[in-house]
Design an enzyme around this catalytic site. Sequence first.
Site, PDB file in Angstrom:
ATOM      1  N   ARG A 137       0.987  -1.327   0.068  1.00 30.05           N
ATOM      2  CA  ARG A 137       0.367   0.323  -0.199  1.00 30.05           C
ATOM      3  C   ARG A 137       0.359   0.970  -0.137  1.00 30.05           C
ATOM      4  NH1 ARG A 137      -4.732   0.042   4.035  1.00 30.05           N
ATOM      5  NH2 ARG A 137      -2.939   0.272   5.511  1.00 30.05           N
ATOM      6  N   THR A 147      -1.402   7.712  -0.417  1.00 34.57           N
ATOM      7  CA  THR A 147      -2.678   7.125  -1.281  1.00 34.57           C
ATOM      8  C   THR A 147      -3.622   6.310  -1.129  1.00 34.57           C
ATOM      9  OG1 THR A 147      -1.367   6.124  -3.089  1.00 34.57           O
ATOM     10  CG2 THR A 147      -1.545   8.130  -3.128  1.00 34.57           C
ATOM     11  N   ASP A 180       0.527  -3.465  11.572  1.00 36.70           N
ATOM     12  CA  ASP A 180       0.596  -4.326  10.744  1.00 36.70           C
ATOM     13  C   ASP A 180       1.245  -5.884  10.423  1.00 36.70           C
ATOM     14  OD1 ASP A 180       2.353  -4.142   9.048  1.00 36.70           O
ATOM     15  OD2 ASP A 180       2.148  -2.469   7.736  1.00 36.70           O
ATOM     16  N   ASP A 220       4.692  -6.689   9.540  1.00 35.08           N
ATOM     17  CA  ASP A 220       5.717  -6.154   9.805  1.00 35.08           C
ATOM     18  C   ASP A 220       5.556  -7.206  10.999  1.00 35.08           C
ATOM     19  OD1 ASP A 220       6.762  -3.675   8.756  1.00 35.08           O
ATOM     20  OD2 ASP A 220       5.614  -2.842   9.443  1.00 35.08           O
TER      21      ASP A 220
HETATM   22  C1  PRP Z   1      -1.734  -4.817   4.612  1.00 35.06           C
HETATM   23  C2  PRP Z   1      -2.104  -6.216   4.384  1.00 35.06           C
HETATM   24  C3  PRP Z   1      -2.473  -6.325   3.455  1.00 35.06           C
HETATM   25  C4  PRP Z   1      -2.945  -4.864   2.615  1.00 35.06           C
HETATM   26  C5  PRP Z   1      -4.612  -4.885   3.095  1.00 35.06           C
HETATM   27  O1  PRP Z   1      -0.296  -5.351   3.505  1.00 35.06           O
HETATM   28  O2  PRP Z   1      -1.004  -7.568   4.407  1.00 35.06           O
HETATM   29  O3  PRP Z   1      -2.091  -7.011   1.832  1.00 35.06           O
HETATM   30  O4  PRP Z   1      -2.420  -3.869   3.751  1.00 35.06           O
HETATM   31  O5  PRP Z   1      -4.714  -2.894   2.898  1.00 35.06           O
HETATM   32  P1  PRP Z   1      -5.643  -2.819   2.411  1.00 35.06           P
HETATM   33  O6  PRP Z   1      -6.833  -3.869   2.499  1.00 35.06           O
HETATM   34  O7  PRP Z   1      -6.371  -1.569   2.161  1.00 35.06           O
HETATM   35  O8  PRP Z   1      -5.426  -2.698   0.499  1.00 35.06           O
HETATM   36  P2  PRP Z   1       0.801  -4.407   3.221  1.00 35.06           P
HETATM   37  O9  PRP Z   1       0.251  -2.423   1.739  1.00 35.06           O
HETATM   38  O10 PRP Z   1       1.223  -3.266   4.522  1.00 35.06           O
HETATM   39  O11 PRP Z   1       1.988  -4.699   2.682  1.00 35.06           O
HETATM   40  P3  PRP Z   1       3.353  -5.655   3.179  1.00 35.06           P
HETATM   41  O12 PRP Z   1       2.206  -7.049   3.822  1.00 35.06           O
HETATM   42  O13 PRP Z   1       4.201  -6.648   1.843  1.00 35.06           O
HETATM   43  O14 PRP Z   1       3.510  -5.078   4.504  1.00 35.06           O
HETATM   44  N1  URA Z   2      -2.463  -3.074   6.796  1.00 35.99           N
HETATM   45  C1  URA Z   2      -1.935  -4.194   7.811  1.00 35.99           C
HETATM   46  O1  URA Z   2      -1.595  -5.179   8.300  1.00 35.99           O
HETATM   47  N2  URA Z   2      -3.007  -3.926   9.540  1.00 35.99           N
HETATM   48  C2  URA Z   2      -4.095  -2.691   8.801  1.00 35.99           C
HETATM   49  O2  URA Z   2      -4.645  -2.803  10.251  1.00 35.99           O
HETATM   50  C3  URA Z   2      -3.917  -2.491   7.617  1.00 35.99           C
HETATM   51  C4  URA Z   2      -3.681  -2.510   6.545  1.00 35.99           C
END
Ligand code: PRP
Ligand code: URA
Length: 209
Positions: free
Chosen positions: A104, A108, A200, A203
């Site tokens: 994400r 944005t 997160d 993480d």
């Molecule tokens: C997180 C999570 C989803 C997304 C959800 O990933 O694992 O993929 O956010 O958010 P959304 O419904 O608003 O799209 P992130 O973008 O943090 O990436 P990562 O798993 O690589 O940390």
């Molecule tokens: N992605 C995450 O990992 N946690 C949240 O709460 C939202 C998006």
Amino acid sequence: MGNVTVVNHPLIQHKLSILRDKNTSSKDFRELVKEIAMLLCYEATRDLPLTDVEVETPMCKANFKKISGKKLAFVPILRAGIGMVDGMLALLPSARVGHIGMYRDPDTHMPVEYYCKLPADVNERDVIVLDPMLATGGSAIDAINQIKKRGPHSVKFIGIIGAPEGLKALQEAHPDIDIYLASLDEKLNDHAYIIPGLGDAGDRIFGTK
Ligand code: PRP
Ligand code: URA
């Protein structure tokens, strides 16, 4: 319209409460994500077709059921979806696994795709998309758009925590898919994080913060 199932089995509620705790270690977090995924997989595969088989027990021959040769593909959304794959494969070890990389944009909150590798025969498979967090829904919607371009038999989504905003968006974008969650939480905050949520997920699984 596809079904939305919030699986509130006591085992899931118990494990999810530990998962949410900010003091839970990455090691325990990974183990819990795997276990919750396994329990959600059990529910999401309730409609797998069965076929008759004859089995010879030590006592006699009799007719029973086995899962008919259903072709499945699990598609985790990177990174956090990876944490759910082993739990799914523990129950369905012959499923194929594709990967879609999304992050994400921090400003944005829109998903950015950086990787997509799906099984070559995904058009012959029932696909289950995996991501622990359904926040705005953007990542799940875009991942499913990519998968649908390849013409799969069907698509389901398994998440652990959803926000009402993300669930609504996913249902509007893909009204045909069944959605399975362990919890539907209260809301998103101003940074599009789920409240109360678990922080997160990527993480916490990989210990990157
Ligand atoms: C997180 C999570 C989803 C997304 C959800 O990933 O694992 O993929 O956010 O958010 P959304 O419904 O608003 O799209 P992130 O973008 O943090 O990436 P990562 O798993 O690589 O940390
Ligand atoms: N992605 C995450 O990992 N946690 C949240 O709460 C939202 C998006």
